[in-house]
Design an enzyme around this catalytic site. Structure first.
Site, PDB file in Angstrom:
ATOM      1  N   GLY A 181     -35.499   9.928 117.742  1.00 54.64           N
ATOM      2  CA  GLY A 181     -34.086   9.610 117.959  1.00 54.64           C
ATOM      3  C   GLY A 181     -33.877   8.106 117.869  1.00 54.64           C
ATOM      4  N   ILE A 183     -33.974   5.655 120.263  1.00 58.61           N
ATOM      5  CA  ILE A 183     -34.975   4.810 120.924  1.00 58.61           C
ATOM      6  C   ILE A 183     -36.271   4.841 120.126  1.00 58.61           C
ATOM      7  CG2 ILE A 183     -36.418   4.569 122.997  1.00 58.61           C
ATOM      8  CD1 ILE A 183     -34.067   5.339 124.686  1.00 58.61           C
ATOM      9  N   SER A 264     -39.798   9.259 123.924  1.00 65.84           N
ATOM     10  CA  SER A 264     -38.365   8.954 123.729  1.00 65.84           C
ATOM     11  C   SER A 264     -37.671  10.228 123.286  1.00 65.84           C
ATOM     12  CB  SER A 264     -38.187   7.844 122.702  1.00 65.84           C
ATOM     13  OG  SER A 264     -38.958   8.108 121.535  1.00 65.84           O
ATOM     14  N   HIS A 445     -13.340 -11.760 101.639  1.00 65.01           N
ATOM     15  CA  HIS A 445     -14.239 -11.694 100.482  1.00 65.01           C
ATOM     16  C   HIS A 445     -14.994 -13.008 100.352  1.00 65.01           C
ATOM     17  CE1 HIS A 445     -15.769 -10.589  96.546  1.00 65.01           C
ATOM     18  NE2 HIS A 445     -15.470 -11.818  96.152  1.00 65.01           N
TER      19      HIS A 445
END
Ligand code: NAI
Length: 456
Positions: A181, A183, A264, A445
Protein backbone atom coordinates in the site's frame (compact mmCIF):
# COMPACT_ATOMS: atom_id res chain seq x y z
CA UNK A 1 -14.34 24.80 32.80
CA UNK A 2 -12.87 24.92 29.28
CA UNK A 3 -15.04 25.46 26.22
CA UNK A 4 -13.28 22.59 24.46
CA UNK A 5 -11.05 19.69 25.48
CA UNK A 6 -9.20 17.89 22.69
CA UNK A 7 -7.64 14.47 23.13
CA UNK A 8 -4.75 13.99 20.71
CA UNK A 9 -2.41 16.59 19.22
CA UNK A 10 -2.03 15.26 15.66
CA UNK A 11 -3.21 17.03 12.49
CA UNK A 12 -6.83 16.57 13.63
CA UNK A 13 -6.32 17.83 17.17
CA UNK A 14 -3.78 20.61 16.81
CA UNK A 15 -5.47 22.19 13.79
CA UNK A 16 -8.81 22.13 15.64
CA UNK A 17 -7.16 23.57 18.75
CA UNK A 18 -5.58 26.40 16.76
CA UNK A 19 -8.88 27.28 15.06
CA UNK A 20 -10.90 27.07 18.25
CA UNK A 21 -8.38 29.14 20.21
CA UNK A 22 -8.22 31.77 17.47
CA UNK A 23 -12.02 31.96 17.50
CA UNK A 24 -11.92 32.81 21.20
CA UNK A 25 -12.76 29.44 22.77
CA UNK A 26 -10.81 28.34 25.84
CA UNK A 27 -9.10 25.11 24.80
CA UNK A 28 -7.15 22.38 26.55
CA UNK A 29 -5.25 19.95 24.33
CA UNK A 30 -3.97 16.63 25.71
CA UNK A 31 -1.06 14.84 24.02
CA UNK A 32 0.65 11.78 25.47
CA UNK A 33 3.66 11.82 23.14
CA UNK A 34 4.63 14.74 20.92
CA UNK A 35 2.53 17.45 19.32
CA UNK A 36 2.09 16.72 15.63
CA UNK A 37 1.05 13.11 16.21
CA UNK A 38 1.96 10.21 13.96
CA UNK A 39 1.99 12.40 10.85
CA UNK A 40 4.67 14.75 12.08
CA UNK A 41 6.66 12.38 14.29
CA UNK A 42 6.36 8.94 12.71
CA UNK A 43 4.69 9.36 9.36
CA UNK A 44 4.22 12.02 6.70
CA UNK A 45 7.01 14.42 7.60
CA UNK A 46 9.89 12.08 8.54
CA UNK A 47 9.18 9.89 5.50
CA UNK A 48 9.05 12.87 3.15
CA UNK A 49 12.35 14.08 4.62
CA UNK A 50 13.98 10.70 3.97
CA UNK A 51 12.41 10.46 0.52
CA UNK A 52 13.79 13.87 -0.39
CA UNK A 53 17.31 12.69 0.48
CA UNK A 54 16.69 9.67 -1.76
CA UNK A 55 15.51 11.98 -4.53
CA UNK A 56 18.65 14.10 -4.25
CA UNK A 57 20.69 10.90 -4.52
CA UNK A 58 18.69 9.84 -7.58
CA UNK A 59 19.38 13.22 -9.20
CA UNK A 60 23.08 12.92 -8.40
CA UNK A 61 23.25 9.37 -9.80
CA UNK A 62 21.55 10.44 -13.02
CA UNK A 63 23.05 13.92 -13.28
CA UNK A 64 24.73 12.94 -16.57
CA UNK A 65 21.26 12.80 -18.17
CA UNK A 66 21.14 16.56 -17.69
CA UNK A 67 24.68 17.19 -18.87
CA UNK A 68 26.06 17.48 -15.36
CA UNK A 69 28.97 15.41 -14.11
CA UNK A 70 28.80 14.23 -10.53
CA UNK A 71 31.93 12.12 -10.10
CA UNK A 72 30.72 10.21 -7.09
CA UNK A 73 27.45 10.02 -5.22
CA UNK A 74 26.90 8.23 -1.95
CA UNK A 75 24.69 8.50 1.07
CA UNK A 76 25.53 9.12 4.69
CA UNK A 77 22.81 7.05 6.38
CA UNK A 78 23.42 8.65 9.78
CA UNK A 79 23.29 12.17 8.36
CA UNK A 80 20.02 11.47 6.49
CA UNK A 81 18.37 10.22 9.66
CA UNK A 82 19.85 13.08 11.71
CA UNK A 83 18.34 15.59 9.30
CA UNK A 84 14.98 13.87 9.68
CA UNK A 85 15.16 14.40 13.45
CA UNK A 86 16.04 18.08 12.92
CA UNK A 87 13.13 18.65 10.52
CA UNK A 88 10.64 17.00 12.87
CA UNK A 89 11.95 18.96 15.87
CA UNK A 90 11.62 22.24 14.00
CA UNK A 91 8.02 21.53 13.00
CA UNK A 92 7.00 20.29 16.45
CA UNK A 93 8.43 23.57 17.78
CA UNK A 94 6.30 25.43 15.23
CA UNK A 95 3.13 23.78 16.49
CA UNK A 96 4.03 24.67 20.07
CA UNK A 97 4.28 28.32 19.01
CA UNK A 98 0.97 28.05 17.13
CA UNK A 99 -0.70 26.65 20.25
CA UNK A 100 0.77 29.40 22.40
CA UNK A 101 -0.44 32.07 19.96
CA UNK A 102 -3.93 30.58 20.01
CA UNK A 103 -3.78 30.48 23.84
CA UNK A 104 -4.34 26.74 23.88
CA UNK A 105 -3.37 25.03 27.14
CA UNK A 106 -1.30 22.02 26.12
CA UNK A 107 -1.16 19.20 28.68
CA UNK A 108 1.45 16.44 28.27
CA UNK A 109 0.02 13.13 29.32
CA UNK A 110 -2.55 10.46 28.59
CA UNK A 111 -6.10 11.76 28.92
CA UNK A 112 -9.01 9.54 29.91
CA UNK A 113 -12.66 10.52 29.83
CA UNK A 114 -13.69 10.30 33.47
CA UNK A 115 -17.36 11.16 33.34
CA UNK A 116 -20.12 13.55 32.50
CA UNK A 117 -21.03 16.80 34.30
CA UNK A 118 -24.33 18.64 34.13
CA UNK A 119 -22.87 21.04 31.57
CA UNK A 120 -19.89 19.15 30.20
CA UNK A 121 -17.33 16.39 30.65
CA UNK A 122 -14.59 15.43 33.06
CA UNK A 123 -11.20 14.38 31.69
CA UNK A 124 -8.48 12.91 33.85
CA UNK A 125 -4.82 13.34 32.97
CA UNK A 126 -2.06 12.39 35.40
CA UNK A 127 -3.29 13.37 38.85
CA UNK A 128 -5.44 16.23 37.60
CA UNK A 129 -9.01 16.46 36.38
CA UNK A 130 -10.18 18.95 33.76
CA UNK A 131 -13.67 19.98 32.81
CA UNK A 132 -14.91 21.04 29.40
CA UNK A 133 -18.24 21.87 27.79
CA UNK A 134 -17.26 20.11 24.54
CA UNK A 135 -14.96 17.24 23.82
CA UNK A 136 -13.16 16.45 20.56
CA UNK A 137 -11.50 13.05 20.26
CA UNK A 138 -8.56 12.92 17.86
CA UNK A 139 -6.64 9.96 19.25
CA UNK A 140 -5.51 8.77 15.81
CA UNK A 141 -4.49 5.28 14.79
CA UNK A 142 -1.73 2.72 15.12
CA UNK A 143 -0.17 0.25 12.71
CA UNK A 144 -2.33 -2.85 12.33
CA UNK A 145 -0.46 -6.05 13.07
CA UNK A 146 -2.04 -9.07 11.38
CA UNK A 147 -2.86 -11.95 13.73
CA UNK A 148 -0.48 -14.38 12.02
CA UNK A 149 2.11 -16.63 13.69
CA UNK A 150 5.27 -14.72 14.40
CA UNK A 151 3.53 -11.36 14.56
CA UNK A 152 0.60 -11.77 16.92
CA UNK A 153 3.03 -12.47 19.78
CA UNK A 154 4.64 -9.06 19.24
CA UNK A 155 7.27 -7.61 16.95
CA UNK A 156 10.56 -9.50 16.86
CA UNK A 157 14.04 -8.02 16.33
CA UNK A 158 13.71 -7.95 12.57
CA UNK A 159 10.08 -6.86 12.39
CA UNK A 160 9.30 -3.16 12.26
CA UNK A 161 6.38 -0.84 11.58
CA UNK A 162 6.56 2.71 10.19
CA UNK A 163 7.58 3.81 13.71
CA UNK A 164 10.63 1.62 14.34
CA UNK A 165 11.92 1.79 10.78
CA UNK A 166 12.29 5.54 11.17
CA UNK A 167 14.75 5.03 14.00
CA UNK A 168 17.20 2.62 12.35
CA UNK A 169 20.76 3.28 13.39
CA UNK A 170 22.50 1.56 10.54
CA UNK A 171 21.59 0.66 6.99
CA UNK A 172 20.31 -2.89 6.57
CA UNK A 173 20.92 -4.70 3.27
CA UNK A 174 17.64 -6.44 2.62
CA UNK A 175 14.12 -5.25 3.36
CA UNK A 176 10.95 -7.29 3.01
CA UNK A 177 7.78 -5.20 2.92
CA UNK A 178 4.50 -6.87 3.89
CA UNK A 179 1.75 -4.91 2.14
CA UNK A 180 2.27 -2.88 -1.03
CA UNK A 181 0.00 0.00 0.00
CA UNK A 182 1.02 3.61 0.47
CA UNK A 183 3.33 3.10 3.46
CA UNK A 184 4.89 -0.02 1.93
CA UNK A 185 5.63 1.68 -1.39
CA UNK A 186 7.04 4.86 0.16
CA UNK A 187 9.50 2.88 2.28
CA UNK A 188 10.25 0.53 -0.63
CA UNK A 189 11.06 3.64 -2.67
CA UNK A 190 13.38 5.13 -0.05
CA UNK A 191 15.28 1.94 0.74
CA UNK A 192 15.59 0.91 -2.92
CA UNK A 193 17.02 4.34 -3.78
CA UNK A 194 19.67 4.12 -1.07
CA UNK A 195 20.80 0.74 -2.33
CA UNK A 196 18.88 -1.88 -0.36
CA UNK A 197 17.48 -5.01 -1.88
CA UNK A 198 13.71 -4.63 -1.49
CA UNK A 199 10.99 -7.28 -1.76
CA UNK A 200 7.29 -6.33 -1.64
CA UNK A 201 4.70 -8.97 -0.82
CA UNK A 202 1.13 -7.91 -1.56
CA UNK A 203 -2.06 -9.91 -1.12
CA UNK A 204 -4.00 -8.13 -3.89
CA UNK A 205 -3.27 -8.32 -7.63
CA UNK A 206 -2.10 -4.68 -7.55
CA UNK A 207 -0.09 -2.28 -5.41
CA UNK A 208 -1.46 0.99 -3.91
CA UNK A 209 -4.87 -0.41 -2.94
CA UNK A 210 -7.73 1.57 -4.47
CA UNK A 211 -5.58 3.96 -6.49
CA UNK A 212 -5.96 3.92 -10.28
CA UNK A 213 -4.99 0.50 -11.67
CA UNK A 214 -3.16 1.71 -14.77
CA UNK A 215 -1.11 4.22 -12.79
CA UNK A 216 -0.35 1.71 -10.01
CA UNK A 217 0.83 -0.75 -12.65
CA UNK A 218 3.04 1.89 -14.27
CA UNK A 219 4.64 2.73 -10.93
CA UNK A 220 5.16 -0.93 -10.17
CA UNK A 221 6.82 -1.47 -13.55
CA UNK A 222 9.17 1.47 -12.93
CA UNK A 223 10.18 0.12 -9.51
CA UNK A 224 10.51 -3.43 -10.84
CA UNK A 225 12.92 -2.03 -13.44
CA UNK A 226 14.91 -0.37 -10.66
CA UNK A 227 15.19 -3.76 -8.96
CA UNK A 228 12.31 -4.03 -6.45
CA UNK A 229 11.10 -7.61 -6.31
CA UNK A 230 7.27 -7.67 -6.31
CA UNK A 231 5.17 -10.67 -5.30
CA UNK A 232 1.51 -9.88 -5.91
CA UNK A 233 -1.47 -12.12 -5.13
CA UNK A 234 0.66 -13.40 -2.27
CA UNK A 235 -0.66 -13.64 1.25
CA UNK A 236 1.74 -13.55 4.17
CA UNK A 237 0.86 -16.39 6.54
CA UNK A 238 3.71 -16.31 9.07
CA UNK A 239 6.93 -14.60 10.06
CA UNK A 240 9.73 -16.82 11.31
CA UNK A 241 12.71 -14.89 12.62
CA UNK A 242 13.85 -12.80 9.69
CA UNK A 243 11.88 -14.80 7.13
CA UNK A 244 8.43 -14.00 5.77
CA UNK A 245 6.37 -17.04 4.82
CA UNK A 246 3.73 -16.43 2.17
CA UNK A 247 1.40 -18.31 -0.11
CA UNK A 248 1.65 -17.41 -3.76
CA UNK A 249 -1.22 -17.27 -6.26
CA UNK A 250 -0.90 -21.05 -6.89
CA UNK A 251 -1.06 -21.84 -3.19
CA UNK A 252 2.66 -22.66 -2.99
CA UNK A 253 4.42 -21.77 0.25
CA UNK A 254 7.34 -19.41 -0.38
CA UNK A 255 9.81 -17.54 1.77
CA UNK A 256 11.54 -14.18 1.62
CA UNK A 257 14.33 -13.19 4.00
CA UNK A 258 15.19 -9.68 5.11
CA UNK A 259 17.39 -8.00 7.69
CA UNK A 260 14.31 -5.94 8.36
CA UNK A 261 10.66 -6.82 7.75
CA UNK A 262 8.27 -3.89 7.47
CA UNK A 263 4.65 -4.56 8.37
CA UNK A 264 2.48 -2.09 6.44
CA UNK A 265 -0.90 -3.74 6.13
CA UNK A 266 -3.06 -0.82 7.20
CA UNK A 267 -3.82 1.11 10.36
CA UNK A 268 -6.35 0.76 13.17
CA UNK A 269 -8.21 3.48 15.03
CA UNK A 270 -6.88 4.13 18.52
CA UNK A 271 -9.96 3.44 20.63
CA UNK A 272 -8.53 1.75 23.70
CA UNK A 273 -8.05 3.42 27.06
CA UNK A 274 -9.95 6.59 26.18
CA UNK A 275 -12.87 5.91 28.52
CA UNK A 276 -15.37 6.14 25.65
CA UNK A 277 -17.68 3.72 27.44
CA UNK A 278 -17.86 6.07 30.46
CA UNK A 279 -20.04 8.46 28.49
CA UNK A 280 -21.47 5.94 26.01
CA UNK A 281 -19.76 6.99 22.78
CA UNK A 282 -21.01 4.74 19.97
CA UNK A 283 -18.55 2.96 17.70
CA UNK A 284 -18.93 2.31 13.97
CA UNK A 285 -19.04 -1.38 13.09
CA UNK A 286 -17.79 -3.14 9.97
CA UNK A 287 -19.98 -5.73 8.18
CA UNK A 288 -18.52 -8.42 10.46
CA UNK A 289 -19.77 -6.47 13.48
CA UNK A 290 -16.32 -5.39 14.64
CA UNK A 291 -15.73 -1.77 15.70
CA UNK A 292 -13.41 0.17 13.40
CA UNK A 293 -13.79 3.72 14.68
CA UNK A 294 -15.91 6.30 16.45
CA UNK A 295 -19.22 6.80 14.67
CA UNK A 296 -19.68 10.39 13.50
CA UNK A 297 -22.04 12.33 11.28
CA UNK A 298 -21.06 14.85 8.59
CA UNK A 299 -20.58 17.50 11.27
CA UNK A 300 -18.20 15.20 13.16
CA UNK A 301 -20.73 14.79 15.99
CA UNK A 302 -20.83 11.50 17.87
CA UNK A 303 -24.04 10.13 19.39
CA UNK A 304 -23.24 12.02 22.63
CA UNK A 305 -24.22 15.71 22.41
CA UNK A 306 -21.10 17.83 22.89
CA UNK A 307 -18.71 15.03 21.90
CA UNK A 308 -17.01 15.11 18.51
CA UNK A 309 -14.36 12.98 16.80
CA UNK A 310 -11.99 13.77 13.93
CA UNK A 311 -9.13 12.06 12.12
CA UNK A 312 -8.00 8.44 12.00
CA UNK A 313 -10.02 7.56 15.13
CA UNK A 314 -13.13 7.66 12.93
CA UNK A 315 -11.62 4.68 11.11
CA UNK A 316 -11.92 5.83 7.51
CA UNK A 317 -10.04 8.17 5.16
CA UNK A 318 -6.98 7.85 7.38
CA UNK A 319 -5.11 10.82 6.03
CA UNK A 320 -3.64 13.84 7.78
CA UNK A 321 -5.40 16.31 5.49
CA UNK A 322 -8.76 14.60 6.11
CA UNK A 323 -8.12 14.83 9.86
CA UNK A 324 -7.39 18.56 9.73
CA UNK A 325 -10.51 19.31 7.73
CA UNK A 326 -12.63 17.13 10.02
CA UNK A 327 -11.19 18.98 13.02
CA UNK A 328 -12.19 22.30 11.41
CA UNK A 329 -15.71 21.03 10.75
CA UNK A 330 -16.03 19.97 14.39
CA UNK A 331 -14.88 23.39 15.62
CA UNK A 332 -17.19 25.23 13.24
CA UNK A 333 -20.07 23.09 14.47
CA UNK A 334 -19.21 23.96 18.07
CA UNK A 335 -19.06 27.64 17.09
CA UNK A 336 -22.52 27.35 15.50
CA UNK A 337 -21.15 27.95 11.98
CA UNK A 338 -22.70 25.96 9.14
CA UNK A 339 -20.13 23.43 7.89
CA UNK A 340 -20.10 19.78 6.92
CA UNK A 341 -17.52 17.22 5.88
CA UNK A 342 -17.29 16.23 2.23
CA UNK A 343 -15.21 13.24 1.19
CA UNK A 344 -15.67 13.50 -2.58
CA UNK A 345 -12.41 15.33 -3.22
CA UNK A 346 -9.90 14.02 -0.71
CA UNK A 347 -6.58 13.70 -2.52
CA UNK A 348 -4.39 10.63 -2.16
CA UNK A 349 -0.68 11.13 -2.77
CA UNK A 350 2.15 8.62 -2.78
CA UNK A 351 5.57 10.25 -2.46
CA UNK A 352 7.52 7.71 -4.44
CA UNK A 353 9.84 8.94 -7.21
CA UNK A 354 7.93 9.51 -9.44
CA UNK A 355 5.01 10.62 -7.32
CA UNK A 356 1.44 9.39 -7.69
CA UNK A 357 -1.57 11.57 -6.94
CA UNK A 358 -5.26 11.01 -7.36
CA UNK A 359 -8.56 12.55 -6.34
CA UNK A 360 -12.17 11.60 -6.86
CA UNK A 361 -13.40 8.48 -8.59
CA UNK A 362 -11.13 6.09 -10.42
CA UNK A 363 -12.28 4.49 -13.67
CA UNK A 364 -13.03 1.26 -11.76
CA UNK A 365 -15.02 3.04 -9.04
CA UNK A 366 -17.06 4.95 -11.66
CA UNK A 367 -17.86 1.64 -13.38
CA UNK A 368 -18.84 0.03 -10.07
CA UNK A 369 -21.25 2.91 -9.48
CA UNK A 370 -22.73 2.34 -12.93
CA UNK A 371 -21.80 5.85 -14.09
CA UNK A 372 -21.47 6.61 -17.76
CA UNK A 373 -18.04 8.20 -17.92
CA UNK A 374 -15.52 9.37 -20.45
CA UNK A 375 -11.88 8.73 -19.61
CA UNK A 376 -9.36 11.11 -21.11
CA UNK A 377 -5.64 10.37 -20.84
CA UNK A 378 -2.41 12.01 -21.82
CA UNK A 379 1.21 11.05 -21.21
CA UNK A 380 3.04 13.56 -19.02
CA UNK A 381 5.43 14.08 -21.93
CA UNK A 382 2.83 16.46 -23.41
CA UNK A 383 3.95 18.95 -20.79
CA UNK A 384 7.03 20.88 -21.92
CA UNK A 385 8.18 21.50 -18.37
CA UNK A 386 7.86 17.78 -17.57
CA UNK A 387 10.05 16.87 -20.54
CA UNK A 388 12.62 19.51 -19.61
CA UNK A 389 12.88 18.27 -16.04
CA UNK A 390 12.28 14.52 -16.29
CA UNK A 391 14.81 13.03 -18.68
CA UNK A 392 13.62 9.48 -19.50
CA UNK A 393 10.67 10.10 -17.19
CA UNK A 394 7.38 8.42 -17.92
CA UNK A 395 4.06 9.56 -16.52
CA UNK A 396 0.36 9.82 -17.16
CA UNK A 397 -2.60 12.07 -16.46
CA UNK A 398 -6.12 10.61 -16.50
CA UNK A 399 -9.34 12.55 -16.14
CA UNK A 400 -12.67 10.86 -15.47
CA UNK A 401 -15.63 12.90 -16.76
CA UNK A 402 -19.33 12.38 -16.22
CA UNK A 403 -20.83 12.08 -19.71
CA UNK A 404 -24.22 13.36 -18.63
CA UNK A 405 -23.08 16.56 -16.87
CA UNK A 406 -19.53 17.04 -18.16
CA UNK A 407 -18.39 17.31 -14.53
CA UNK A 408 -14.92 16.23 -13.50
CA UNK A 409 -15.30 13.12 -11.33
CA UNK A 410 -11.69 12.06 -10.91
CA UNK A 411 -8.11 12.96 -11.78
CA UNK A 412 -5.19 10.55 -11.45
CA UNK A 413 -1.56 11.28 -12.18
CA UNK A 414 1.87 9.71 -12.21
CA UNK A 415 4.89 11.97 -12.58
CA UNK A 416 6.67 14.67 -10.60
CA UNK A 417 5.50 16.96 -9.11
CA UNK A 418 1.90 15.75 -9.26
CA UNK A 419 1.61 16.02 -5.46
CA UNK A 420 1.77 19.80 -5.95
CA UNK A 421 -0.67 19.86 -8.88
CA UNK A 422 -3.47 17.66 -7.66
CA UNK A 423 -5.07 20.38 -5.56
CA UNK A 424 -6.27 22.02 -8.79
CA UNK A 425 -8.23 18.86 -9.51
CA UNK A 426 -9.50 18.82 -5.89
CA UNK A 427 -10.99 22.28 -6.43
CA UNK A 428 -12.57 21.21 -9.72
CA UNK A 429 -14.21 18.15 -8.15
CA UNK A 430 -15.20 19.72 -4.83
CA UNK A 431 -16.74 22.70 -6.55
CA UNK A 432 -18.44 20.60 -9.26
CA UNK A 433 -16.62 22.19 -12.22
CA UNK A 434 -17.35 20.87 -15.68
CA UNK A 435 -14.75 20.10 -18.32
CA UNK A 436 -15.78 23.27 -20.19
CA UNK A 437 -15.41 25.44 -17.08
CA UNK A 438 -11.97 24.00 -16.30
CA UNK A 439 -10.86 24.62 -19.87
CA UNK A 440 -11.47 28.36 -19.45
CA UNK A 441 -9.00 28.57 -16.54
CA UNK A 442 -5.56 29.96 -17.47
CA UNK A 443 -2.74 27.73 -16.21
CA UNK A 444 0.85 28.99 -15.89
CA UNK A 445 3.15 28.12 -18.77
CA UNK A 446 5.42 26.28 -18.75
CA UNK A 447 4.29 24.18 -15.83
CA UNK A 448 3.58 20.52 -15.34
CA UNK A 449 0.12 21.54 -14.09
CA UNK A 450 -0.84 22.32 -17.70
CA UNK A 451 -1.12 18.59 -18.26
CA UNK A 452 -4.52 18.71 -16.55
CA UNK A 453 -5.88 21.20 -19.08
CA UNK A 454 -4.14 19.46 -21.99
CA UNK A 455 -5.77 16.16 -21.06
CA UNK A 456 -9.27 17.64 -21.36
P1 NAI B 1 -2.86 0.31 3.00
O1 NAI B 1 -4.24 -0.10 3.37
O2 NAI B 1 -2.62 1.45 2.08
O3 NAI B 1 -2.09 -0.95 2.37
C1 NAI B 1 -1.97 -2.19 3.04
C2 NAI B 1 -1.76 -3.29 2.01
O4 NAI B 1 -1.41 -4.50 2.71
C3 NAI B 1 -2.98 -3.60 1.18
O5 NAI B 1 -2.65 -3.46 -0.18
C4 NAI B 1 -3.33 -5.04 1.57
O6 NAI B 1 -3.85 -5.78 0.50
C5 NAI B 1 -1.99 -5.59 2.03
N1 NAI B 1 -2.06 -6.73 2.94
C6 NAI B 1 -2.87 -6.88 4.03
N2 NAI B 1 -2.64 -8.06 4.64
C7 NAI B 1 -1.67 -8.69 3.94
C8 NAI B 1 -1.00 -9.96 4.07
N3 NAI B 1 -1.27 -10.82 5.08
N4 NAI B 1 -0.06 -10.28 3.15
C9 NAI B 1 0.23 -9.43 2.14
N5 NAI B 1 -0.36 -8.23 1.99
C10 NAI B 1 -1.30 -7.86 2.86
O7 NAI B 1 -2.12 0.54 4.40
P2 NAI B 1 -0.74 1.24 4.76
O8 NAI B 1 0.15 1.32 3.58
O9 NAI B 1 -0.25 0.53 5.96
O10 NAI B 1 -1.17 2.72 5.12
C11 NAI B 1 -2.03 2.94 6.25
C12 NAI B 1 -2.76 4.25 6.16
O11 NAI B 1 -1.89 5.35 6.22
C13 NAI B 1 -3.54 4.37 4.88
O12 NAI B 1 -4.82 4.81 5.18
C14 NAI B 1 -2.79 5.39 4.09
O13 NAI B 1 -3.64 6.14 3.24
C15 NAI B 1 -2.16 6.26 5.17
N6 NAI B 1 -0.91 6.82 4.68
C16 NAI B 1 -0.92 7.82 3.76
C17 NAI B 1 0.24 8.32 3.25
C18 NAI B 1 0.19 9.39 2.23
O14 NAI B 1 -0.84 10.03 2.10
N7 NAI B 1 1.24 9.61 1.47
C19 NAI B 1 1.54 7.82 3.66
C20 NAI B 1 1.44 6.77 4.59
C21 NAI B 1 0.27 6.31 5.08
Amino acid sequence: MFDLAIIGGGPGGYVAAGKAGAAGLSVVLFEKKELGGVCLNEGCIPTKTLLYSAKVLDYAKHADRYGVTVPESAIDFGAIFKRKVKVVKKLVGGIKVQMRNAQVEVVSGEAVIAGREADGFRIACGDKTYEARNLLICSGSEAAIPPIPGLREGLGDAVVTNREILSLESQPERLVVIGGGVIGMEFASFFQSIGMQVTVIEMLPKILGPMDLEISNMLQAQYAKKGVDFHLNCKVVAVEGNEVVYEDAEGQTCRAAGDKILVSVGRRAQLQGLGLETIGVELALNPAGRPYGIKVDEKMRTNVPGVYAAGDVTGFSMLAHTASREGEVAVNTILGKEDRMSYQAIPGVVYTNPEVAGVGLTEAEAQQKGLDVEVKKLPMAYSGRFVAENERGDGLCKVILDKATGKVLGVHMLGNPCSEIIYGACIAIEKGLTEEALKTVVFPHPSVSEILKETL
